[in-house]
Scaffold this motif. Sequence first.
Motif, PDB file in Angstrom:
ATOM      1  N   UNK A  63       0.817  -1.218   0.000  1.00  0.00           N
ATOM      2  CA  UNK A  63       0.000   0.000   0.000  1.00  0.00           C
ATOM      3  C   UNK A  63       0.850   1.267   0.000  1.00  0.00           C
ATOM      4  N   UNK A  64       2.005   1.244   0.666  1.00  0.00           N
ATOM      5  CA  UNK A  64       2.857   2.438   0.657  1.00  0.00           C
ATOM      6  C   UNK A  64       3.461   2.656  -0.726  1.00  0.00           C
ATOM      7  N   UNK A  65       3.826   1.560  -1.394  1.00  0.00           N
ATOM      8  CA  UNK A  65       4.336   1.694  -2.758  1.00  0.00           C
ATOM      9  C   UNK A  65       3.287   2.242  -3.696  1.00  0.00           C
ATOM     10  N   UNK A 122      12.379   5.429  -5.323  1.00  0.00           N
ATOM     11  CA  UNK A 122      13.130   6.687  -5.363  1.00  0.00           C
ATOM     12  C   UNK A 122      14.532   6.468  -5.919  1.00  0.00           C
ATOM     13  N   UNK A 123      15.169   5.366  -5.509  1.00  0.00           N
ATOM     14  CA  UNK A 123      16.486   5.031  -6.069  1.00  0.00           C
ATOM     15  C   UNK A 123      16.400   4.895  -7.583  1.00  0.00           C
ATOM     16  N   UNK A 124      15.345   4.238  -8.053  1.00  0.00           N
ATOM     17  CA  UNK A 124      15.148   4.068  -9.496  1.00  0.00           C
ATOM     18  C   UNK A 124      14.932   5.410 -10.192  1.00  0.00           C
ATOM     19  N   UNK A 322      17.115  -4.334  -9.145  1.00  0.00           N
ATOM     20  CA  UNK A 322      17.371  -3.611 -10.391  1.00  0.00           C
ATOM     21  C   UNK A 322      16.454  -4.105 -11.510  1.00  0.00           C
ATOM     22  N   UNK A 323      16.196  -5.415 -11.538  1.00  0.00           N
ATOM     23  CA  UNK A 323      15.327  -5.985 -12.564  1.00  0.00           C
ATOM     24  C   UNK A 323      13.879  -5.550 -12.370  1.00  0.00           C
ATOM     25  N   UNK A 324      13.441  -5.456 -11.105  1.00  0.00           N
ATOM     26  CA  UNK A 324      12.103  -4.930 -10.837  1.00  0.00           C
ATOM     27  C   UNK A 324      12.000  -3.503 -11.368  1.00  0.00           C
ATOM     28  N   UNK A 325      13.018  -2.691 -11.062  1.00  0.00           N
ATOM     29  CA  UNK A 325      13.017  -1.283 -11.494  1.00  0.00           C
ATOM     30  C   UNK A 325      12.949  -1.166 -13.007  1.00  0.00           C
ATOM     31  N   UNK A 326      13.646  -2.031 -13.708  1.00  0.00           N
ATOM     32  CA  UNK A 326      13.722  -1.932 -15.168  1.00  0.00           C
ATOM     33  C   UNK A 326      12.487  -2.474 -15.867  1.00  0.00           C
ATOM     34  N   UNK A 327      11.767  -3.388 -15.212  1.00  0.00           N
ATOM     35  CA  UNK A 327      10.651  -4.056 -15.889  1.00  0.00           C
ATOM     36  C   UNK A 327       9.301  -3.383 -15.650  1.00  0.00           C
ATOM     37  N   UNK A 332       4.518   3.274 -11.943  1.00  0.00           N
ATOM     38  CA  UNK A 332       4.027   2.211 -11.060  1.00  0.00           C
ATOM     39  C   UNK A 332       5.169   1.519 -10.314  1.00  0.00           C
ATOM     40  N   UNK A 333       6.313   2.189 -10.206  1.00  0.00           N
ATOM     41  CA  UNK A 333       7.474   1.529  -9.605  1.00  0.00           C
ATOM     42  C   UNK A 333       7.268   1.233  -8.124  1.00  0.00           C
ATOM     43  N   UNK A 334       6.636   2.144  -7.413  1.00  0.00           N
ATOM     44  CA  UNK A 334       6.382   1.889  -5.997  1.00  0.00           C
ATOM     45  C   UNK A 334       5.506   0.668  -5.802  1.00  0.00           C
TER      46      UNK A 334
END
Length: 397
Positions: A63-65, A122-124, A322-327, A332-334
């Motif tokens: 939920x925070x994401x 945020x890093x992404x 990193x793979x989560x961030x890129x895909x 919708x990254x959070x």
Amino acid sequence: MTRPQIPRSIWILGFVSMLMDISSEMIHSLLPMFMVGTLGISVFVVGVIDGIAESTTLLVKVFSGALSDRLGKRKMLAVFGYGISAFSKPLFALSQGMGLLLTARLLDRAGKGIRGAPRDALITDITPAEIRGQAFGLRQSLDTIGAVAGPLLATALMLLWANDYRHIFWLAVIPGLGAMLLLFVGVQEPDTRPQTSLGNPLSKHNLKRMGREYWWVVSLGCLFTLARFSEAFLILRAQQLSVPVALVPLVMVAMNLVYAATAYPFGKLSDRISHRHMLAGGLVILIASDLILGYSQSWSGLLAGITLWGIHMGMTQGLLASMVASSAPSDLRGTAFGFFNLVSGIALLLASVVAGLLWDQLGSTFTFYTGAAFATVSLIGLLVHSARNAPLLSEKK
């Protein structure tokens, strides 16, 4: 072509994680003994409290994401999460029974859940795509240094202050507040507010937008976690091999030192080579670790197995982030990190329950051999999928 440098804000986020880990581990490394020895809480209730607390973290992360995606603002949610964890520390020191301690534990884990997905998103947002593996590896290294320093500091203070738990819990507030203030002052957030209304990030439409590649990464993370049960079993194995009780905590210190030393170099390497090869290598290392830990009856074998376990963590954890961030879609990254952490957490719980049952019924050796077998199945699945489908993310460049 010159590769971009890691942004200053990533270094700051790494030190924020390090300070909070020092604060949390100063308490968590002593908390089971405090709960049982000082408050008179049963071991069963300790397990129940831990289960409730960790479940709270997993649920809150989703939920925070999603909220950080909806608002287009991640920093203040992360500050809020770090703040809740920091201000929960005095409650541990004030606890006289299960009620206040459970409240402290839930607040601390809720704070972790609130900050986790927005921080990773945020890093992404801050990091150029070419060096995301390096950035996640750096943050993980600094975070793990905190996980080493916290228990060591707690041990030294226990000796200095004659086992005064409450004084140490009060002192743990300082690095926790430092983490919150450093994030608030030191990190400048880019504007990620969506140009059009995102709506509910958890709606069916937005979850479909995640795409096939993202859900494959989630599945991959689940498989990796099922093959790697809780690190508490490393401590139990050390006890079985007659390591002196006073030295048993150093097992986790040793593992985390290796993890901290390898996460950044492997993160940097992951920006240059195939993700498939890196993940496969991590599974091979995990298989070797399980086999050594299951077979060995000596301290040297235990140390070798723990070292390989730490290398596996360094190779894979930052890479999966990193793979989560890129895909995932940028808006919708959070939400993407929240779901990934939820699925991985559930998988770790299941893996640990199965490992515990195997340990009780068939012995520790069979537990580690089963872990090696599951890691082998995961490795075969990874190679078969990679051969039949589109290459993994790093191979699209």
